[in-house]
Design an enzyme around this catalytic site. Sequence first.
Site, short mmCIF file in Angstrom:
data_model
loop_
_atom_site.label_atom_id
_atom_site.label_comp_id
_atom_site.label_asym_id
_atom_site.label_seq_id
_atom_site.Cartn_x
_atom_site.Cartn_y
_atom_site.Cartn_z
N CYS A 137 0.81 -1.23 0.00
CA CYS A 137 0.00 0.00 0.00
C CYS A 137 0.84 1.27 0.00
O CYS A 137 0.41 2.29 -0.55
CB CYS A 137 -0.99 0.00 1.16
SG CYS A 137 -0.25 -0.28 2.77
N CYS A 145 -3.39 -2.70 -0.69
CA CYS A 145 -2.33 -3.60 -0.23
C CYS A 145 -2.06 -4.73 -1.21
O CYS A 145 -1.21 -5.59 -0.96
CB CYS A 145 -2.68 -4.16 1.14
SG CYS A 145 -3.03 -2.87 2.34
N LYS A 211 -5.70 -8.26 11.68
CA LYS A 211 -5.63 -6.82 11.39
C LYS A 211 -7.02 -6.37 10.97
O LYS A 211 -7.54 -6.81 9.95
CB LYS A 211 -4.61 -6.55 10.29
CG LYS A 211 -4.47 -5.06 9.98
CD LYS A 211 -3.42 -4.82 8.92
CE LYS A 211 -3.29 -3.34 8.61
NZ LYS A 211 -2.28 -3.10 7.57
N ARG A 221 -1.76 6.87 7.91
CA ARG A 221 -1.85 7.02 6.45
C ARG A 221 -1.25 8.34 6.01
O ARG A 221 -0.71 8.44 4.91
CB ARG A 221 -3.30 6.87 6.01
CG ARG A 221 -3.71 5.42 6.13
CD ARG A 221 -5.15 5.15 5.81
NE ARG A 221 -5.45 3.77 6.17
CZ ARG A 221 -6.65 3.26 6.19
NH1 ARG A 221 -7.70 4.01 5.86
NH2 ARG A 221 -6.83 2.00 6.52
N ARG A 233 -10.59 -0.96 2.70
CA ARG A 233 -9.81 -2.21 2.78
C ARG A 233 -10.64 -3.36 3.37
O ARG A 233 -10.09 -4.34 3.85
CB ARG A 233 -8.54 -1.97 3.59
CG ARG A 233 -7.62 -0.95 2.91
CD ARG A 233 -6.24 -0.90 3.54
NE ARG A 233 -5.35 -0.08 2.73
CZ ARG A 233 -4.64 0.96 3.18
NH1 ARG A 233 -4.70 1.30 4.45
NH2 ARG A 233 -3.87 1.65 2.37
N GLU A 249 -7.78 -16.81 11.80
CA GLU A 249 -6.61 -16.19 11.17
C GLU A 249 -5.34 -16.58 11.93
O GLU A 249 -4.29 -16.82 11.32
CB GLU A 249 -6.76 -14.66 11.16
CG GLU A 249 -7.77 -14.13 10.15
CD GLU A 249 -7.25 -14.16 8.72
OE1 GLU A 249 -6.14 -14.67 8.48
OE2 GLU A 249 -7.98 -13.68 7.83
N LYS A 264 -4.06 -6.12 15.68
CA LYS A 264 -3.97 -4.69 15.36
C LYS A 264 -5.35 -4.16 15.01
O LYS A 264 -6.01 -4.78 14.18
CB LYS A 264 -3.01 -4.50 14.18
CG LYS A 264 -2.83 -3.04 13.77
CD LYS A 264 -1.93 -2.92 12.55
CE LYS A 264 -1.78 -1.44 12.17
NZ LYS A 264 -1.01 -1.22 10.98
N TYR A 329 4.23 3.83 19.36
CA TYR A 329 4.97 5.07 19.11
C TYR A 329 5.42 5.69 20.43
O TYR A 329 6.22 6.61 20.44
CB TYR A 329 4.09 6.04 18.32
CG TYR A 329 3.64 5.46 16.99
CD1 TYR A 329 4.50 5.47 15.90
CD2 TYR A 329 2.40 4.85 16.85
CE1 TYR A 329 4.12 4.90 14.69
CE2 TYR A 329 2.01 4.28 15.65
CZ TYR A 329 2.87 4.31 14.58
OH TYR A 329 2.49 3.74 13.39
ZN LIG Z 1 -0.97 -2.37 3.32
#
Ligand SMILES: [Zn+2]
Length: 341
Positions: A137, A145, A211, A221, A233, A249, A264, A329
Amino acid sequence: MSKLLGRTEETDIGGVTWLRERPRRLRRTAALRELVTETRLDARQFIYPMFVVPGAGQCQEIEALPGQSRWSPDLLVQEAERAWHDGVRAVLLFGIPEHKDPEGREAANPKGPAQQGVRALKQALPELVVITDVCLCGYTTHGHCGVIGEGGEILNDPTLELLAKAALSHAEAGADLVAPSDMMDGRVAAIRQTLDRAGFSNTGIMGYTAKYASAFYGPFREAAESAPQFGDRRSYQMAPPNRREALREARLDAEEGADIIMVKPALPYLDVISDVRAALDRPVAAYNVSGEYAMVKAAVARGWLEERAVVLEVLTSISRAGADLILTYHAREAARWLRGE
Ligand SMILES: [Zn+2]
């Protein structure tokens, strides 16, 4: 004799109320509270996400992520050295290329910013765990993606080969782990096979396993210039209401060879982190994403929240839910606070 609602028996002995259970006994002093602490944060479980741009001497501040920047490889090394000094031992790199095309071919460029960033970090800080985000992406003109079919759908299988090539270029640069974030079916197996065939059986895979198609990715983004140019998405990322699907998953990623399983975002999905932790024997990572970070920073800037206490509470809650590793972060500042600075 009387009963206290929701408590153990209460008896009156000589006019003194007698309670069998008094949880407050263990909260009486700081040392007692420390002694019975169930969850302890440690900077060594943090992974610091970093953005790499081409060139030299570049430090571009990211408005929506106060305190975070895009770095050229030379300054990336300096920032990673500061993080190392703070106690952070792992980073996750996002490359931001100069050129984009419909198939994101720059993602596998051995001289791309991510690959150069890995090389520079490994040279300067050989012990730093360097993980690379693997996706298209940030490299595609359309910001999705995967590659786009004629009808505008995101094609699964043709995307796998491109992802595997990108992952291989990261392994060749020296990445310890590659982290596919695309949510295509079968990407972990495709990457594992490609790495093994090329002799990189020691390069690990951290799957962005569960995700979600979350609204909390907005600031990222802007940072990575990766907003989709059309649609959304939801045909590949998971739907926020789904909990059992995360286990499916997780099982698939584990079977395909993922060494670490990631959930996430983190805060809105603590139940999912807990489920995955209980169901699997792999280390579980959780990504405290850009929107979670930006919310805290915005409230702190207005004087509405006390930063240090809130950040450590957020990170503790993610750890308590079952995350062994936390991508955040806040990594540098939290590491310093945990050292008592
Ligand atoms: Zn991506």
